[in-house]
Write a protein that holds these residues in place. Structure first.
Motif, PDB file in Angstrom:
ATOM      1  N   UNK A 198       0.825  -1.199   0.000  1.00 26.96           N
ATOM      2  CA  UNK A 198       0.000   0.000   0.000  1.00 26.96           C
ATOM      3  C   UNK A 198       0.865   1.257   0.000  1.00 26.96           C
ATOM      4  N   UNK A 199       0.292   2.313  -0.539  1.00 23.67           N
ATOM      5  CA  UNK A 199       0.880   3.642  -0.477  1.00 23.67           C
ATOM      6  C   UNK A 199      -0.242   4.653  -0.333  1.00 23.67           C
ATOM      7  N   UNK A 200       0.056   5.771   0.280  1.00 18.14           N
ATOM      8  CA  UNK A 200      -0.902   6.879   0.300  1.00 18.14           C
ATOM      9  C   UNK A 200      -0.245   8.110  -0.295  1.00 18.14           C
ATOM     10  N   UNK A 201      -0.852   8.609  -1.328  1.00 17.05           N
ATOM     11  CA  UNK A 201      -0.399   9.844  -1.952  1.00 17.05           C
ATOM     12  C   UNK A 201      -1.174  11.031  -1.371  1.00 17.05           C
ATOM     13  N   UNK A 202      -0.488  12.145  -1.285  1.00 16.80           N
ATOM     14  CA  UNK A 202      -1.121  13.384  -0.852  1.00 16.80           C
ATOM     15  C   UNK A 202      -0.910  14.455  -1.911  1.00 16.80           C
ATOM     16  N   UNK A 203      -1.841  15.372  -1.984  1.00 20.31           N
ATOM     17  CA  UNK A 203      -1.728  16.511  -2.904  1.00 20.31           C
ATOM     18  C   UNK A 203      -2.171  17.746  -2.129  1.00 20.31           C
ATOM     19  N   UNK A 204      -1.220  18.612  -1.878  1.00 22.54           N
ATOM     20  CA  UNK A 204      -1.501  19.846  -1.151  1.00 22.54           C
ATOM     21  C   UNK A 204      -1.735  20.977  -2.145  1.00 22.54           C
ATOM     22  N   UNK A 205      -2.807  21.727  -1.921  1.00 21.74           N
ATOM     23  CA  UNK A 205      -3.178  22.812  -2.833  1.00 21.74           C
ATOM     24  C   UNK A 205      -3.029  24.166  -2.160  1.00 21.74           C
ATOM     25  N   UNK A 206      -2.614  25.144  -2.930  1.00 18.17           N
ATOM     26  CA  UNK A 206      -2.557  26.517  -2.429  1.00 18.17           C
ATOM     27  C   UNK A 206      -3.922  27.163  -2.618  1.00 18.17           C
ATOM     28  N   UNK A 207      -4.133  28.298  -1.995  1.00 16.85           N
ATOM     29  CA  UNK A 207      -5.368  29.033  -2.206  1.00 16.85           C
ATOM     30  C   UNK A 207      -6.363  28.855  -1.078  1.00 16.85           C
ATOM     31  N   UNK A 208      -7.379  29.731  -1.099  1.00 20.50           N
ATOM     32  CA  UNK A 208      -8.349  29.737  -0.006  1.00 20.50           C
ATOM     33  C   UNK A 208      -9.701  29.168  -0.395  1.00 20.50           C
ATOM     34  N   UNK A 209      -9.838  28.704  -1.630  1.00 23.50           N
ATOM     35  CA  UNK A 209     -11.134  28.218  -2.097  1.00 23.50           C
ATOM     36  C   UNK A 209     -11.034  26.776  -2.563  1.00 23.50           C
ATOM     37  N   UNK A 228      -5.433   6.760  -1.308  1.00 23.26           N
ATOM     38  CA  UNK A 228      -5.003   5.547  -0.623  1.00 23.26           C
ATOM     39  C   UNK A 228      -5.013   4.402  -1.629  1.00 23.26           C
ATOM     40  N   UNK A 229      -3.871   3.782  -1.811  1.00 22.18           N
ATOM     41  CA  UNK A 229      -3.740   2.706  -2.786  1.00 22.18           C
ATOM     42  C   UNK A 229      -3.381   1.420  -2.076  1.00 22.18           C
ATOM     43  N   UNK A 230      -4.255   0.445  -2.159  1.00 20.94           N
ATOM     44  CA  UNK A 230      -4.052  -0.860  -1.530  1.00 20.94           C
ATOM     45  C   UNK A 230      -3.963  -1.941  -2.606  1.00 20.94           C
ATOM     46  N   UNK A 231      -3.451  -3.083  -2.204  1.00 24.24           N
ATOM     47  CA  UNK A 231      -3.345  -4.231  -3.120  1.00 24.24           C
ATOM     48  C   UNK A 231      -2.692  -3.818  -4.437  1.00 24.24           C
ATOM     49  N   UNK A 232      -1.603  -3.128  -4.331  1.00 25.05           N
ATOM     50  CA  UNK A 232      -0.950  -2.594  -5.522  1.00 25.05           C
ATOM     51  C   UNK A 232      -0.420  -3.704  -6.420  1.00 25.05           C
ATOM     52  N   UNK A 233      -0.480  -3.438  -7.729  1.00 18.58           N
ATOM     53  CA  UNK A 233      -0.039  -4.381  -8.743  1.00 18.58           C
ATOM     54  C   UNK A 233       1.072  -3.735  -9.576  1.00 18.58           C
ATOM     55  N   UNK A 234       1.903  -4.539 -10.190  1.00 15.15           N
ATOM     56  CA  UNK A 234       2.952  -3.965 -11.053  1.00 15.15           C
ATOM     57  C   UNK A 234       2.388  -3.027 -12.125  1.00 15.15           C
ATOM     58  N   UNK A 235       1.205  -3.324 -12.614  1.00 18.43           N
ATOM     59  CA  UNK A 235       0.606  -2.471 -13.647  1.00 18.43           C
ATOM     60  C   UNK A 235       0.133  -1.124 -13.115  1.00 18.43           C
ATOM     61  N   UNK A 236       0.205  -0.923 -11.811  1.00 17.22           N
ATOM     62  CA  UNK A 236      -0.094   0.400 -11.239  1.00 17.22           C
ATOM     63  C   UNK A 236       1.120   1.326 -11.316  1.00 17.22           C
TER      64      UNK A 236
END
Length: 126
Positions: free
Chosen positions: A17-28, A82-90
């Motif tokens: 498993x891996x968890x990616x995050x994406x942080x955004x700038x701005x107030x909206x 959130x990525x679980x049960x990852x496969x090589x094709x991912x």
């Protein structure tokens, strides 16, 4: 203008498993639908998942349904994958994208997103 910064990529064994995050700038931040796309070497950038501004609606590619989960925390201006049960094709570079909620067109198309992050590499070994 929205700036997006992804993090959390890396190397993982198949089934992990891996968890990616994406942080955004701005107030909206809640005014933007958010999506994750991925691009493998020599291939087009493909839709993975998307989420509405409030988080009440989510969309998934068939290839990741049941394994990946998208979520968002509007107080933190962050969207997660959130990525679980990852496969090589991912294996791919994963990109975070944002589109205003009043923008028309399908969430599945790269053409309908206004802003993109720089991408984060996910490698799944067999």
């Amino acid at each position: 203008q929205v700036q997006l910064v992804e993090s959390g990529g890396g190397l993982v064994q198949a089934g992990g498993s891996l968890r990616l995050s994406c942080a955004a700038s701005g107030r909206t931040f809640s005014s933007y639908r958010m999506g994750w796309f991925r691009q493998a070497p020599g291939k087009e950038r493909d839709f993975v998942t998307a989420i509405s501004g409030s988080g009440s609606s989510t969309y998934y590619a068939d290839s990741v349904k049941g394994r990946f989960t998208i979520s968002r925390d509007n107080a933190k201006n962050t969207v997660y994958l959130q990525m679980n049960s990852l496969k090589p094709e991912d294996t791919a570079v994963y990109y975070c994208a944002a589109r205003r909620i009043d923008r028309g067109g399908t969430v599945y198309s790269t053409a309908n997103y206004n802003y993109w992050g720089q991408g984060t590499q996910v490698t799944v070994s067999s």
